[in-house]
Design an enzyme around this catalytic site. Structure first.
Site, mmCIF file in Angstrom:
data_model
loop_
_atom_site.group_PDB
_atom_site.id
_atom_site.type_symbol
_atom_site.label_atom_id
_atom_site.label_comp_id
_atom_site.label_asym_id
_atom_site.label_seq_id
_atom_site.Cartn_x
_atom_site.Cartn_y
_atom_site.Cartn_z
ATOM 1 N N ARG A 181 -5.752 4.158 10.745
ATOM 2 C CA ARG A 181 -5.458 4.619 9.385
ATOM 3 C C ARG A 181 -5.168 3.448 8.437
ATOM 4 O O ARG A 181 -4.413 2.531 8.778
ATOM 5 C CB ARG A 181 -4.240 5.538 9.416
ATOM 6 C CG ARG A 181 -3.760 5.971 8.048
ATOM 7 C CD ARG A 181 -2.641 6.973 8.166
ATOM 8 N NE ARG A 181 -1.421 6.398 8.689
ATOM 9 C CZ ARG A 181 -0.479 5.808 7.962
ATOM 10 N NH1 ARG A 181 -0.611 5.689 6.651
ATOM 11 N NH2 ARG A 181 0.611 5.339 8.530
ATOM 12 N N GLU A 204 -0.026 14.806 9.534
ATOM 13 C CA GLU A 204 -0.221 13.982 10.735
ATOM 14 C C GLU A 204 -0.639 14.808 11.946
ATOM 15 O O GLU A 204 -1.245 14.289 12.886
ATOM 16 C CB GLU A 204 1.073 13.195 11.029
ATOM 17 C CG GLU A 204 0.877 12.100 12.063
ATOM 18 C CD GLU A 204 2.105 11.218 12.248
ATOM 19 O OE1 GLU A 204 3.026 11.262 11.405
ATOM 20 O OE2 GLU A 204 2.136 10.488 13.259
ATOM 21 N N LYS A 223 12.423 22.612 12.652
ATOM 22 C CA LYS A 223 13.200 22.718 13.890
ATOM 23 C C LYS A 223 14.604 22.135 13.801
ATOM 24 O O LYS A 223 15.440 22.435 14.630
ATOM 25 C CB LYS A 223 12.429 22.149 15.068
ATOM 26 C CG LYS A 223 12.231 20.664 15.112
ATOM 27 C CD LYS A 223 11.500 20.323 16.417
ATOM 28 C CE LYS A 223 11.180 18.868 16.490
ATOM 29 N NZ LYS A 223 10.525 18.482 17.722
ATOM 30 N N GLY A 248 4.145 4.455 0.203
ATOM 31 C CA GLY A 248 3.746 5.291 -0.922
ATOM 32 C C GLY A 248 2.470 6.058 -0.669
ATOM 33 O O GLY A 248 2.111 6.332 0.474
ATOM 34 N N ASP A 301 4.718 18.357 18.769
ATOM 35 C CA ASP A 301 4.762 19.814 18.972
ATOM 36 C C ASP A 301 3.490 20.531 18.512
ATOM 37 O O ASP A 301 2.946 21.374 19.230
ATOM 38 C CB ASP A 301 5.961 20.437 18.227
ATOM 39 C CG ASP A 301 7.277 19.773 18.585
ATOM 40 O OD1 ASP A 301 7.313 19.019 19.565
ATOM 41 O OD2 ASP A 301 8.266 20.010 17.871
ATOM 42 N N GLN A 348 8.139 4.745 3.442
ATOM 43 C CA GLN A 348 8.590 3.800 2.411
ATOM 44 C C GLN A 348 7.477 3.469 1.434
ATOM 45 O O GLN A 348 7.635 3.551 0.223
ATOM 46 C CB GLN A 348 9.102 2.518 3.076
ATOM 47 C CG GLN A 348 10.326 2.729 3.929
ATOM 48 C CD GLN A 348 10.835 1.424 4.533
ATOM 49 O OE1 GLN A 348 10.252 0.365 4.365
ATOM 50 N NE2 GLN A 348 11.949 1.521 5.236
ATOM 51 N N SER A 365 8.465 20.835 7.782
ATOM 52 C CA SER A 365 8.952 20.733 6.403
ATOM 53 C C SER A 365 8.745 19.344 5.795
ATOM 54 O O SER A 365 9.539 18.882 4.980
ATOM 55 C CB SER A 365 10.435 21.109 6.347
ATOM 56 O OG SER A 365 11.183 20.244 7.180
ATOM 57 N N ARG A 391 -3.652 -2.824 10.008
ATOM 58 C CA ARG A 391 -2.507 -2.748 10.921
ATOM 59 C C ARG A 391 -2.839 -3.000 12.378
ATOM 60 O O ARG A 391 -2.045 -3.574 13.118
ATOM 61 C CB ARG A 391 -1.883 -1.352 10.818
ATOM 62 C CG ARG A 391 -0.965 -1.277 9.686
ATOM 63 C CD ARG A 391 -0.240 0.015 9.671
ATOM 64 N NE ARG A 391 0.346 0.104 8.355
ATOM 65 C CZ ARG A 391 0.849 1.186 7.830
ATOM 66 N NH1 ARG A 391 0.841 2.297 8.521
ATOM 67 N NH2 ARG A 391 1.364 1.171 6.641
ATOM 68 N N GLU A 443 -1.040 -3.192 -0.204
ATOM 69 C CA GLU A 443 -0.741 -3.134 1.231
ATOM 70 C C GLU A 443 -1.947 -3.621 2.024
ATOM 71 O O GLU A 443 -3.055 -3.738 1.470
ATOM 72 C CB GLU A 443 -0.324 -1.708 1.634
ATOM 73 C CG GLU A 443 1.046 -1.347 1.074
ATOM 74 C CD GLU A 443 1.565 0.019 1.478
ATOM 75 O OE1 GLU A 443 0.919 0.694 2.289
ATOM 76 O OE2 GLU A 443 2.625 0.405 0.965
ATOM 77 N N THR A 454 8.005 12.294 6.555
ATOM 78 C CA THR A 454 7.836 12.055 5.114
ATOM 79 C C THR A 454 9.081 11.393 4.538
ATOM 80 O O THR A 454 9.015 10.434 3.770
ATOM 81 C CB THR A 454 7.621 13.399 4.376
ATOM 82 O OG1 THR A 454 6.460 14.012 4.890
ATOM 83 C CG2 THR A 454 7.498 13.199 2.881
ATOM 84 N N HIS A 504 4.014 4.342 15.272
ATOM 85 C CA HIS A 504 4.260 4.751 13.884
ATOM 86 C C HIS A 504 3.493 6.008 13.484
ATOM 87 O O HIS A 504 4.037 6.877 12.799
ATOM 88 C CB HIS A 504 3.836 3.593 12.982
ATOM 89 C CG HIS A 504 4.050 3.819 11.523
ATOM 90 N ND1 HIS A 504 5.290 4.055 10.980
ATOM 91 C CD2 HIS A 504 3.177 3.830 10.472
ATOM 92 C CE1 HIS A 504 5.184 4.197 9.659
ATOM 93 N NE2 HIS A 504 3.908 4.096 9.329
ATOM 94 N N HIS A 555 3.070 0.326 13.894
ATOM 95 C CA HIS A 555 3.365 -0.394 12.657
ATOM 96 C C HIS A 555 3.795 -1.799 13.046
ATOM 97 O O HIS A 555 4.636 -1.967 13.937
ATOM 98 C CB HIS A 555 4.474 0.316 11.871
ATOM 99 C CG HIS A 555 4.550 -0.142 10.446
ATOM 100 N ND1 HIS A 555 4.960 -1.404 10.102
ATOM 101 C CD2 HIS A 555 4.253 0.491 9.288
ATOM 102 C CE1 HIS A 555 4.920 -1.522 8.779
ATOM 103 N NE2 HIS A 555 4.474 -0.390 8.266
HETATM 104 C C1 SIN Z 1 4.907 1.374 5.111
HETATM 105 O O1 SIN Z 1 5.600 1.447 4.104
HETATM 106 O O2 SIN Z 1 4.572 0.315 5.618
HETATM 107 C C2 SIN Z 1 4.463 2.655 5.757
HETATM 108 C C3 SIN Z 1 3.463 3.346 4.956
HETATM 109 C C4 SIN Z 1 2.410 3.932 5.830
HETATM 110 O O3 SIN Z 1 2.616 4.125 7.018
HETATM 111 O O4 SIN Z 1 1.311 4.165 5.324
#
Ligand code: SIN
Length: 536
Positions: A380, A369, A33, A47, A217, A45, A11, A284, A113, A41, A345, A238
């Site tokens: 990513r 994911e 579940k 976007g 899963d 944070q 969901s 990252r 970012e 989701t 992450h 992360h």
């Molecule tokens: C974040 O806000 O750093 C996470 C966003 C993401 O994983 O793309």
């Protein structure tokens, strides 16, 4: 025995968006579940990255994604996602997602970012995921074609060859066995199409930014059903998870660095430029490795992220969630740097799918994911995940719609109900929790940010008895949610370790000290494995 047109498992944004699109012509049962909003989701944070301003260019978003993916992205998929992305983001806004507006009343206020060459992240301050989840859930609940079942946990997929003995050609998915947590019964759900949207597997590591539901899963169910899975060695850590012993999995968004946050070591000295010329806004993989190296050098428990120069008013307005949560735990981020550590992450690999989200098993799709579409490659790019989820939810729905007449004509054969045999109730939960903790510690120590051949071998060896014991428990005891999750987490650990040991080079998120260089000639391709290929 239950029957539905489309069975959606999960969901988060992928499952909800797909359900909404498909409901125009089919009945949907969406199972989740735990509770409906228990998804990765909801915790996101940053976007959604998309080209939404006149100053940005699709070509630049494509290039940034390819650079971050370190040679393993599927360029065709990257172009397709980047091109279709802006329309999907505007669609979310029309569905009620309240993205932050631009300063002069512009369409979107766009964040920056790591790895992006322009401001292109549409956000709702630092609560973007929750805002999207809330808006989509409201739409789903208002839709009479969609039934949402909470506390329903998929155990295994129903596969035609097993159910009927039919063996030729491409196998077909007929639905899933589902544990109803309220009754403890295993239900048989048959469906014309089954869609895995169950998120990632961060919980396989001791430290993670993921919610508790992230136990791999979807990927392991697909694997057990004979589907191809790919690139499971590429686990994204992360760089900045809040370091505080009372707080579980609280992310400090990459957007904090996007707004000028600087990483400091325990001596208060900025260090990222020493590891990567892009500094704090490197991709990252590079930032997480830089932090890991700095912590190993100093022996400190964490590093620090300093955003104090932006001042309280700005921080309260732009990062209300981070500001408030840190303050609650004694850190005023307008006055003090934030203690942070890297944490598992995001899974860049997953169920291998084509450009429509279809897996190698008939009538089985994977989105979000859970899937490996080719967008992320070996690492990513920040905020490309929600983007991928909405683009592929749309494409998956298009595929089903195009094939709906044919899918409706296919008969759904009767399948056997779940058999419990002589299984008995598990009386001591320590049988589960002990193995669960061991796997997570093992993965953190031996299969983390920096790997070695020796540690991967040790991990394989130490996991073997846990795998064997878990198989025994699964046979001997009546199913509980914890047992189902343990079985999944042990298998996803095995698949990650196995995939990592196949890649004798360092690329993106997979860094192995024995092979520190990239080797395009031998390894410039996805790591694709399947149960029936005899490799494991
Ligand atoms: C974040 O806000 O750093 C996470 C966003 C993401 O994983 O793309």
């Amino acid at each position: 025995m239950f029957c539905t047109d489309i069975l959606v498992i999960g969901s988060g944004v992928a499952g909800l968006s797909f359900a909404l699109k498909i409901s125009a012509f089919a009945r949907v049962t969406l199972i989740t579940k735990k509770k409906k909003a228990d998804s990765a989701t909801n915790l996101a944070q940053g976007g959604v990255a998309a080209v939404l301003s006149a100053e940005d260019r699709l070509e630049d978003h494509v290039n940034d994604t390819l650079i971050s993916g370190d040679g393993l992205c599927n360029e065709e998929i990257v172009r397709l996602v980047v091109t279709e992305g802006p329309e999907r983001v505007r669609e979310l806004a029309l569905l009620g997602v309240n993205f932050q507006r631009g300063k002069a009343g512009g369409e979107f206020d766009l964040g920056m970012e790591g790895g992006h060459s322009a401001r292109r992240v549409a956000h709702a301050k630092d609560l973007t995921g929750r805002e999207i989840e809330t808006a989509l859930l409201a739409q789903v609940y208002a839709n009479p074609q969609i039934e949402v079942l909470e506390d329903h946990m998929a155990i295994d997929l129903l596969i035609e060859s097993k159910a009927t003995g039919w063996k030729e050609g491409n196998d077909r998915c007929l639905g899933a066995y589902v544990l109803n947590r309220s009754t403890g019964e295993v239900e048989t759900w048959r469906a014309k199409v089954t869609v895995l949207c169950s998120g990632g597997c961060g919980k396989v590591y001791r430290y993670t930014t993921n919610p508790d539901i992230a136990t791999g899963d979807g990927v392991v169910m697909a694997w057990r059903a004979g589907a191809q899975v790919a690139n499971l060695e590429f686990v994204q850590f992360h760089p900045t998870c809040f370091f505080n012993r009372y707080v579980k999995n609280f992310l400090i968004s990459e957007a904090v660095r996007g707004e000028g946050g600087i990483l400091l070591n325990d001596q208060g000295i900025p260090f990222m430029k020493g590891y990567d010329s892009r500094g704090d806004l490197a991709t990252r993989d590079a930032v997480a490795r830089g932090i890991d190296a700095e912590m190993k050098k100093s022996g400190a428990d964490c590093v620090y992220l300093d955003i104090t120069h932006k001042g309280r008013a700005f921080l309260q307005q732009r990062f209300p969630n981070i500001y408030g949560t840190c303050l609650h735990y004694g850190i005023d981020i307008s006055k003090q740097p934030i203690p942070v550590v890297p944490a598992a992450h995001y899974m860049c690999g997953g169920v291998r799918v084509d450009e429509w989200g279809c897996s190698s098993v008939g009538n089985l799709l994977a989105l979000g994911e859970t899937a490996c579409t080719g967008l992320h490659g070996a690492n990513r790019l920040a905020s490309n995940s929600l983007l991928e989820a909405v683009v592929f939810a749309h494409r998956g729905a298009q595929w089903v719609q195009r094939n709906w007449s044919e899918l409706q004509r296919q008969p759904l054969p009767t399948v056997q109900a779940w058999r419990t045999g002589f299984a008995r109730s598990i009386e001591e939960n320590v049988l589960i929790s002990h193995n669960w903790d061991q796997v997570r510690q093992l993965m953190w120590d031996y299969v983390g940010i920096v790997r070695s051949k020796k540690r991967l071998q040790l991990a394989t060896r130490q996991l073997a008895p846990i795998l064997a014991e878990t198989k025994e428990h699964f046979h001997d005891y009546l199913l509980t949610p914890d047992l189902v999750e343990l079985r999944n987490i042990v298998l996803i650990a095995e698949l990650i370790i196995y995939s990592a040991s196949l890649r004798h080079e360092s690329r993106g998120l997979h860094y192995i000290t024995d092979f520190p260089e990239k080797d395009d000639a031998q390894f410039g391709q996805d790591t694709v494995i399947e149960k029936n290929d005899g490799s494991m």
